[in-house]
Scaffold this motif. Structure first.
Motif, mmCIF file in Angstrom:
data_model
loop_
_atom_site.group_PDB
_atom_site.id
_atom_site.type_symbol
_atom_site.label_atom_id
_atom_site.label_comp_id
_atom_site.label_asym_id
_atom_site.label_seq_id
_atom_site.Cartn_x
_atom_site.Cartn_y
_atom_site.Cartn_z
ATOM 1 N N ARG A 245 2.052 -1.221 8.004
ATOM 2 C CA ARG A 245 1.504 -2.542 8.344
ATOM 3 C C ARG A 245 1.113 -2.475 9.815
ATOM 4 N N SER A 246 -0.093 -2.971 10.136
ATOM 5 C CA SER A 246 -0.554 -2.878 11.523
ATOM 6 C C SER A 246 0.298 -3.741 12.450
ATOM 7 N N SER A 247 1.026 -4.707 11.892
ATOM 8 C CA SER A 247 1.840 -5.604 12.723
ATOM 9 C C SER A 247 3.109 -4.915 13.201
ATOM 10 N N GLY A 248 3.394 -3.740 12.670
ATOM 11 C CA GLY A 248 4.641 -3.092 13.051
ATOM 12 C C GLY A 248 5.215 -2.367 11.863
ATOM 13 N N SER A 249 6.312 -2.911 11.326
ATOM 14 C CA SER A 249 6.961 -2.126 10.286
ATOM 15 C C SER A 249 6.895 -2.815 8.933
ATOM 16 N N VAL B 30 -2.845 -3.508 5.898
ATOM 17 C CA VAL B 30 -1.730 -2.944 5.141
ATOM 18 C C VAL B 30 -2.250 -1.726 4.399
ATOM 19 N N SER B 31 -1.479 -0.628 4.430
ATOM 20 C CA SER B 31 -1.871 0.568 3.670
ATOM 21 C C SER B 31 -0.846 0.870 2.608
ATOM 22 N N PHE B 32 -1.349 1.296 1.442
ATOM 23 C CA PHE B 32 -0.441 1.742 0.379
ATOM 24 C C PHE B 32 -0.995 2.992 -0.267
ATOM 25 N N ILE B 33 -0.117 3.725 -0.938
ATOM 26 C CA ILE B 33 -0.516 4.960 -1.638
ATOM 27 C C ILE B 33 -0.113 4.839 -3.101
ATOM 28 N N ALA B 34 -1.043 5.233 -3.976
ATOM 29 C CA ALA B 34 -0.777 5.168 -5.416
ATOM 30 C C ALA B 34 -1.416 6.359 -6.108
ATOM 31 N N LYS B 35 -0.859 6.730 -7.234
ATOM 32 C CA LYS B 35 -1.459 7.789 -8.056
ATOM 33 C C LYS B 35 -2.082 7.167 -9.301
ATOM 34 N N PHE B 36 -3.337 7.543 -9.557
ATOM 35 C CA PHE B 36 -4.081 6.987 -10.687
ATOM 36 C C PHE B 36 -4.099 8.024 -11.808
ATOM 37 N N ASP B 37 -3.001 8.091 -12.547
ATOM 38 C CA ASP B 37 -2.927 9.147 -13.552
ATOM 39 C C ASP B 37 -2.951 8.608 -14.979
ATOM 40 N N ASP B 38 -2.966 9.494 -15.909
ATOM 41 C CA ASP B 38 -2.833 9.267 -17.364
ATOM 42 C C ASP B 38 -4.027 8.646 -18.086
#
Ligand code: C2O
Ligand code: CU
Length: 579
Positions: free
Chosen positions: A426-430, A450-458
């Protein structure tokens, strides 16, 4: 004034003069539209359904919420909201969704990882009178999910009417932990909403911030909970309002699960922000409370800054509400005697999660919240939702990092279908400790990325997209939504088949209709059955045809089968007679 049983009050008075006085008093009090804070109603616990085959009938109905006129509501097998569906990870579940509304709708399985054609987004429209039969294998972790309408530009109205329900996944890891899990006793589902009422007691379907709380559809809800560790599964199913949850005695409570699974260990908090679409599971230790004592679960929304949805100061009008920028009770808890086999301590650890990190990322994207000036609808990257525009294509198996930037002066709740993600920054801190688990909705405060990571599988599908959108129903209906397809790896493609040929038998048919495909290479993508005059009665995404199609519920008459082939997407039609 909310549901207060006048009858009960009056019945306890024998003198007719006294009754008259009471009615007068009640009438005077109602006209001030004050709530009787002490007058609680027993919290409704939605019915529980177990198994692998679920019948869900969506209905237009009524509910006695206020005194006086009943309220027109929508429900699923019920007069507001729907049953809690319990499923086990690894099972294949079949849903029989019958739309008995006077409108089209869709039912989206929020948080589920499943084929796009089963997802119930805006493209899987169920016309009135139609049975939709999606099915999928449960691969999600044990956690609290939900299902709700997702018909573009109708989502807000249908959600306000009350259509929706909980979907709870169980798995062996969760089952092995010493956690409360007796539904309705020490494991309580709580769906938080509020409503504004028109003068005839009807829901205002255009309202953004309700004036009166409804917890599981119950106004002024109270629940009796045993003096032990209890688990609350809380869902924010509002249109826009966020909740800064806590208890009236400021006690510490423990977050054990986010949207998509248990955390590594319980996280102790005294306040917890829950935005629209988010779920959280918490443990509350009531073991030190004496029987008969009480404590309130509250929304500490007083003093929230502008930008926190529901923090606006106005008490009336479009963006105002009697609950805005104020602290109010969500649930009144009365402590009762402990149950046998009570859980009495908070576990030290839960499950071992392995989250995606930057090192895993194969592709990154950015999305910016935009609008076209004051008073215009919010959009992503300056484009509003267009039904036939695919905004993004994700390769099957990709691990992607999405950064959502909100330069706006107002907060939003970003949701994506198909996947559970890990919020990495989050750019605001944590990133708060209580949102360190798997999630599918994330709070996007004003002026923050805000950044998130996801896997697009199946699951890949060239035609049916998944959605990403703001979960504020009015923002989503207004076009703050985009769609992406997950594209399969380009393998060896078969040459397109000529027109798919098949026969239906028996014909006429009474109970089951079988489909004989002439070319065994044909994979059926979709079957729709309509009446002879074009009304859709059954929708079968990627049906398993080995046992035939159950048509026993169809009235006798002539019907048309429209079969879509997976490869060519051609539709071939055949007629049959239902005896
Ligand atoms: Cu809960 Cu796209 O939705
Ligand atoms: Cu929004």
């Amino acid at each position: 004034m909310l549901a207060i049983s006048n009858a009960k009050v009056c019945a306890s008075r024998n003198s007719s003069k006294l009754s008259f006085f009471f009615i007068l008093l009640l009438t005077l009090l109602s006209s001030t539209s004050d709530l009787w804070a002490q007058d609680y109603n027993t919290l409704h616990i939605p019915a529980a359904l177990y198994g692998t085959n679920f019948n869900l009938t969506i209905i237009d109905t009524f509910k006695q919420i206020l005194s006086g006129n009943q309220t027109i509501t929508g429900g699923i097998n019920d007069d507001f909201w729907g049953p809690t569906i319990f499923v086990n990870k690894g099972d294949t579940v079949h849903m029989n969704v019958l739309n008995k509304l006077n409108d089209s709708t869709t039912i989206h399985w929020h948080g589920m990882h499943l084929p796009a054609v089963m997802d119930g987004g805006p493209h899987q429209i169920i016309p009135p009178g139609t049975l939709w039969q999606p099915y999928w294998k449960i691969t999600n972790n044990a956690a609290t999910y939900w299902y709700h309408p997702h018909l573009h530009q109708m989502t807000q109205a249908q959600i306000i009417k009350g259509v929706g329900g909980f979907l709870i996944v169980r798995d062996t890891e969760e089952a092995a932990l010493p956690l409360p899990r007796t539904y309705g006793i020490d494991d309580i589902p709580l769906v938080l909403t509020s409503r504004r009422y028109l003068s005839n007691n009807q829901f205002d379907l255009t309202n953004i911030y309700g004036d009166y709380m409804l917890t599981n559809g119950t106004p002024n809800a109270q629940v009796s909970l045993p003096a032990q560790v209890v688990r609350l599964r809380i869902l924010n199913a509002e249109v826009e309002r966020g909740y800064d949850l806590g208890f009236s005695d400021n006690r510490t409570f423990y977050v054990i699960a986010n949207d998509g699974g248990l955390l590594d260990a319980p996280v102790a908090v005294t306040r917890l922000k829950l935005l629209v679409g988010e779920r959280v599971e918490i443990l509350v230790d009531l073991s030190k409370n004496s029987a008969g004592s009480s404590v309130n679960l509250q929304a500490f929304n007083g003093g929230q800054p502008f930008g926190f949805p529901g923090g606006e100061p106005a008490t009336s009008g479009n963006l105002g509400s009697l609950l805005n920028n104020t602290t109010f009770t969500v649930l009144h808890v009365i402590v009762a005697a402990p149950t046998s086999g009570a859980i009495t301590s908070i576990p030290k650890t839960l499950v071992k999660n392995t989250y995606w990190t930057d090192a895993d990322v194969t592709n990154s994207r950015t999305i910016t919240v935009t609008d076209q000036g004051p008073g215009t609808p919010f959009t992503f990257d300056h484009v509003g939702f267009v039904f036939n525009t695919i905004n993004k294509t994700v390769p099957l198996g990709a691990i992607e990092k999405w950064t959502i930037t909100n330069n706006n002066t107002f907060g939003h709740a970003f949701h994506i279908h198909d996947v559970e993600f890990k919020v990495v920054s989050r750019s605001s801190g944590s990133v708060a400790n209580y949102e360190q688990g798997w999630k599918d909705v994330v709070y996007l405060p004003k002026s923050e990325s805000v950044s998130f990571i996801a896997k697009f599988d199946d699951y890949s599908d060239a035609i049916h997209p998944y959605m990403y959108h703001c979960h504020f129903a009015d923002h989503e209906d207004g076009g703050m939504m985009g769609q992406f397809v997950v594209e399969g790896s380009a393998g060896v493609k078969n040459a397109p088949l000529p027109e798919v040929s098949y026969t239906l038998f028996p014909n006429p048919a009474l109970k089951k209709l079988f489909i004989q495909l002439e070319d065994p290479r044909v994979v059926v993508y979709y079957i729709t059955i309509t009446t002879i005059n074009g009304r859709t009665v059954m929708m079968l995404p990627q049906p398993d045809l080995s046992n035939g199609i159950d048509i026993s519920m169809l009235p006798s008459g002539s019907y048309i089968v429209k079969l879509m082939d997976k490869e060519s997407k051609q539709i071939t039609i055949r007629k049959f007679i239902k005896e």
